[in-house]
Design an enzyme around this catalytic site. Structure first.
Site, short mmCIF file in Angstrom:
data_model
loop_
_atom_site.label_atom_id
_atom_site.label_comp_id
_atom_site.label_asym_id
_atom_site.label_seq_id
_atom_site.Cartn_x
_atom_site.Cartn_y
_atom_site.Cartn_z
N ASP A 313 20.64 99.43 18.24
CA ASP A 313 19.73 98.18 18.08
C ASP A 313 20.43 96.98 18.48
O ASP A 313 21.73 97.21 18.77
CB ASP A 313 19.58 97.94 16.57
CG ASP A 313 18.26 97.15 16.26
OD1 ASP A 313 17.95 96.46 17.29
OD2 ASP A 313 17.81 97.11 15.21
C1 NOJ Z 1 16.32 93.90 16.40
C2 NOJ Z 1 15.49 94.82 15.67
O1 NOJ Z 1 15.81 95.44 14.78
C3 NOJ Z 1 14.82 95.82 16.65
O2 NOJ Z 1 13.65 96.50 15.84
C4 NOJ Z 1 14.37 95.07 17.87
O3 NOJ Z 1 13.58 96.41 18.79
C5 NOJ Z 1 15.41 94.44 18.59
N1 NOJ Z 1 16.02 93.46 17.67
C6 NOJ Z 1 14.92 94.03 20.02
O4 NOJ Z 1 14.36 92.75 19.71
#
Ligand code: NOJ
Length: 889
Positions: A313
């Site tokens: 993530d």
């Molecule tokens: C953080 C989020 O938790 C995730 O779900 C997302 O895909 C990423 N940011 C990218 O925006």
């Protein structure tokens, strides 16, 4: 030649968790129970496995992909491609170029020599984030409310058509983590349901739908990401909390397998198609997930035989070598500890780590292979649409490297990718609307009501525009999607006020709307005169980087927002035909309104997407006969759920004990015999159904379960590379984009080469982490999703469902199984089907019961087994209405 300074890359400054192997740390005094008194687990295994400060065992080496299941062809193609790559080109595939430096929320480097453009990773699970002329689809929670696998697949197809049309390679969704441990969880709506079987099917179907269009689905977030609070350190330090690491979800082995891992197994098995797994922000058992070797190496790549790649993530990577050895393949967005940092844990640091031997060559090859195999598995060839949008600027012209203002030109082609998806969204919104109460045949409305009145902020528009709050981080106007990275910009938003007004006017009626919850006097007089009043009320949640009305992602309560309760009370006290419509991201307490004599109907419409108004009008006026069922329990009180968000840190590293084990949602209500307002699986129709004739057939000649055994091959390598640092320096006259993450090194002195401040801490290589020799195959493993024999069908259960009313309707018969062990839930959902049945006709409900459906996880054997206990099946229309009962012999 090997270099010996390798271990310098192990750690990241400021992150004690640079070692997965570090979770033996003492994080302070034991902490108080987060579980409500009376709800502690009575299962000693669970209790012992959900302790403060418990650790996660090291598991090495990181399994290499072998083309298991139907991945052989993709691995063959990937091998031809990867065999031609230089070390830098492989590294380029693994590393994001940096936050806001390219078009997509995450973009890898490219391989110009092979005419291979960068891979574009883009949110969201409900539509494309950060662009235009895209659709906003119903949230995952609405798909769960349809209980319709066909809709899950079709929504995946439709979303992927849009992603494909914008040139996106990896769609960051669907979601099975959070699963929904607590009803307040901020991002539950992105996923499906707190039931792992309902989620598992819909998650897998969505993945298949997405990937059928040549887009890689990123199954996220793996795992234990069940609350927003304390998911990241800096974020919550900024909110004023004294924490030093992300929260740790302390989960025992049995609960992990029987609950949280279950849908991921389905996702990986779905045509072995779950390509990307986003490791989550939180820790599990006090080890950061993205460098947790037990989770990534052992569970995901080992036991579940996952053949795709694991991507962090965003800012979820906490180290370089430690993460690589623990199984993380791609680091996004490439930046190290903060957005816009000028260094990376991967990029040049990975090149150095391979050169100095810390990361074995087979491991970087495996990383590249997993990425390219996923690409070939779904896309099949190298001709792709160009990336035709820019996430950071919606103007037609602007800087391609947006954050640093470099390379001006056309950045948006404004490609309209919506097709006829608006029609589908309208239909799915209606088919996901759950009818909870309908007395005196209030619904469907005829449209002939003399005066129709609509009330509430939630019925109207956001007067600043539907996209005025970035990522929908506000609750203004009707709620049709939650907030955060899970959202997309609306192309338009049909409000209930607009749709119902159009309906009424087209039939010659009179219409009044009061679209402010504060306008109680006006509401009172209109409600008094109305023949039918409809109050719209909502409750919102989202991702924690946006705070809405004091809610840090997770909801602070399970009540309505913006004073809607007062509006409901006011209208209902004046009008004895008041309909309540709920838009919410999860359960809202409704007991008071269920018992209110003037509230004649209640509907849960969830977060239906851009056609919200049309969808609800279709149900209210009977064009769609509701057939949806609650994908969660609506309890009488918040306490009844037995789990809650940890809102205040109990240590500097917040410890969240999953002591309830598998007893979340209906399982806990069953366990303590609590009566909910509306149970899991509940939902009414404009017709009625009868259940009869349960048949349970044991399938003959099914072989006994055989644990997997044997060994993998040795780790393959695909290209030798020069170990001379001089061959890996930046090319001469290379023009760098500021802050961009490159694979080349700065100096032939490898200790100075990366200019990375995170470079200095010593560490160690965990035992076996560099071992590329053949490894044993886990008993529960051996193929994508796990041991294939777990999916053998062992019983067929059938029942007859008859439409006993006057109109055609859709019903979702549900099959529950009692596994019969002393610590097992009273019953667990194991099958369902959405059937359309004509009046006075019957349909057959058929469920194939798989071996895994009756098995339990053995923490000792590390495998599934069938406990020697009496097993029962139940069939009916909800988790509390199960008229048919039988035995599994
Ligand atoms: C953080 C989020 O938790 C995730 O779900 C997302 O895909 C990423 N940011 C990218 O925006």
């Amino acid at each position: 030649m090997r270099y010996s300074i390798a271990t310098a890359l192990l750690a990241c400054a400021g992150s004690s968790a640079a070692q997965d192997f570090s979770n033996d740390g003492n994080y302070g005094a034991p902490f108080p129970d987060t579980v409500y008194p009376g709800f502690e687990s009575k299962n000693p295994v669970v209790k012992e496995g959900a302790q403060s400060n418990q650790t996660s065992p090291p598991k090495y080496p990181s399994p290499w992909g072998e083309g298991l299941g139907d991945w052989a062809q993709a691995y063959g193609k990937a091998k031809s491609f990867v065999s031609q790559l230089t070390l830098e080109e492989k590294v380029n595939l693994t590393t994001g170029t940096g936050w806001q430096l390219d078009s997509c929320v995450g973009q890898t480097g490219s391989i110009p020599r092979m005419a291979f453009r960068a891979l574009c990773f883009q949110d969201a699970p409900t539509g494309i984030r950060f662009t235009d002329y895209n659709s906003v689809f119903p949230g995952g929670i609405n798909v769960a409310a349809t209980w319709d696998r066909g809709i899950a697949y079709q929504r995946g197809v439709a979303m992927a058509e849009e992603f494909k049309g914008k040139g996106i390679d990896v769609a960051l969704g669907p979601v099975a983590g959070p699963l929904g441990r607590t009803p307040e969880g901020g991002r539950n709506w992105e996923g499906f349901s707190p039931d792992p079987v309902l989620t598992g099917y819909l998650f897998a179907d969505t993945i298949e739908g997405i990937q059928s269009q040549g887009v890689m689905a990123s199954a996220k977030h793996f795992i234990g990401y069940e609350q927003e609070h304390f998911r990241q350190t800096a974020e919550f330090q900024n909110y004023g909390f004294n924490i030093t690491e992300p929260n740790s979800a302390n989960i025992d082995d049995e609960t992990m397998h029987e609950l949280y891992l279950w849908p991921f197994a389905d996702g990986v098995r779905a045509g072995a198609a779950s390509i990307t797994v986003v490791c989550s922000y939180n820790q599990v058992n006090n080890s950061q997930v993205c460098q947790n070797s037990y989770l990534q190496n052992y569970l995901l790549k080992g036991e579940l035989g996952f053949q795709g790649h694991i991507v962090s993530d965003w800012l979820g990577t906490h180290s370089g070598v430690a993460s690589v050895l623990a199984g993380l393949d791609v680091s996004m967005p490439g930046d190290s500890t903060a957005y816009h940092s000028d260094d990376s844990f991967y990029g040049a640091n990975l090149t150095i780590a391979v050169l100095n031997g810390t990361v074995p060559a087979w491991r970087v090859d495996d990383m590249a292979m997993r990425i390219m195999a996923g690409y070939y598995y779904v896309e099949g060839n190298t001709t792709r649409d160009e990336i035709n949008f820019n996430s950071w600027n919606y103007d037609t012209y602007g800087y391609k490297h947006s954050y640093v203002g470099d390379d001006f030109g056309q950045i948006n082609q404004h490609v309209d990718v919506r097709g006829d998806h608006g029609r589908l969204i309208r239909e799915w919104g209606a088919r996901s609307t759950v009818l909870l109460k309908n007395v005196r045949n209030t619904l469907p409305l005829t449209g002939k009501e003399k005066l129709t009145a609509v009330f509430g902020d939630d019925a109207g528009p956001n007067i600043d525009g539907p996209n005025s709050c970035s990522d929908h981080g506000c609750d203004n106007g009707t709620l049709a999607i939650g907030w955060g990275s899970g959202t997309a910009n609306y192309p338009y938003l049909v409000t209930p006020d607009f749709a119902i007004q159009s309906e009424v006017l087209s039939k010659g009626g009179a219409y009044q709307a009061v679209l402010s919850n504060g306008a109680l006097d006006s509401a009172r007089s209109i409600a008094r005169a109305a023949n039918v009043s409809m109050v719209f009320a909502n409750s919102d949640s989202g991702e924690t980087y946006i705070e809405v009305d004091g809610n840090l992602g997770d909801r602070n309560n399970l009540t309505f927002w913006k004073g809607a309760d007062e509006m409901i009370e006011t209208v209902a006290s004046e009008c004895n035909n008041t309909i309540l419509v709920v838009h919410s991201t999860g359960p809202v307490l409704l007991e008071k309104w269920e018992n209110h004599k003037n509230i004649t109907a209640i509907l849960w419409a969830g977060i239906p997407g851009q056609e919200a108004g049309n969808s609800i009008a279709d149900v209210l006026y009977g064009r769609v006969n509701p057939g949806a069922k609650l994908p969660f329990t609506v309890g009488k009180s918040r306490k009844d759920y037995g789990t809650d968000i940890l809102y205040t840190p109990n240590q500097e590293v917040p410890q969240i004990q999953y002591e309830e084990g598998v007893f979340i949602d209906y399982r806990v209500f069953d366990k303590y015999n609590e009566t909910p307002t509306y149970e899991f699986g509940y939902g009414l129709s404009y017709t009625t159904f009868n259940y009869s004739d349960l048949r349970v057939t044991k399938i003959q000649n099914v072989s006994d379960y055989v644990p997997s055994s044997g060994w993998t091959g040795a780790a393959p390598t695909y290209r030798n590379f020069s170990t001379d640092p001089a061959d890996h320096l930046y090319p001469a006259n290379f023009s760098r984009v500021e802050l961009y993450k490159y694979p080349w090194i700065n100096s032939t002195n490898l200790t100075e080469a990366s200019a990375d401040p995170h470079y200095a801490l010593p560490g160690f290589i965990p035992e076996n982490a560099q071992n590329g020799s053949a490894q044993p195959i886990p008993k529960a493993g051996g193929a994508p999703g796990g041991n294939p024999m777990l999916w053998d069908v062992i019983y067929r259960v059938e029942a007859t469902v008859t439409n006993t009313g006057n109109v055609v309707g859709e019903e979702v018969p549900q099959l529950y199984i009692s596994r019969g062990g002393p610590y097992d839930p009273v019953k667990e959902l194991r099958g369902f089907q959405r059937l359309s049945i004509e009046p006075n006709c019957s349909a057959t409900f058929v469920v194939d019961v798989k071996r895994k459906d009756i098995m339990s996880w053995s923490t000792v054997e590390q495998d599934w087994y069938v406990r020697n206990s009496t097993k029962k099946v139940y069939v009916g229309s909800s988790s509390r209405n199960l008229p048919l009962e039988g035995m599994l012999s």
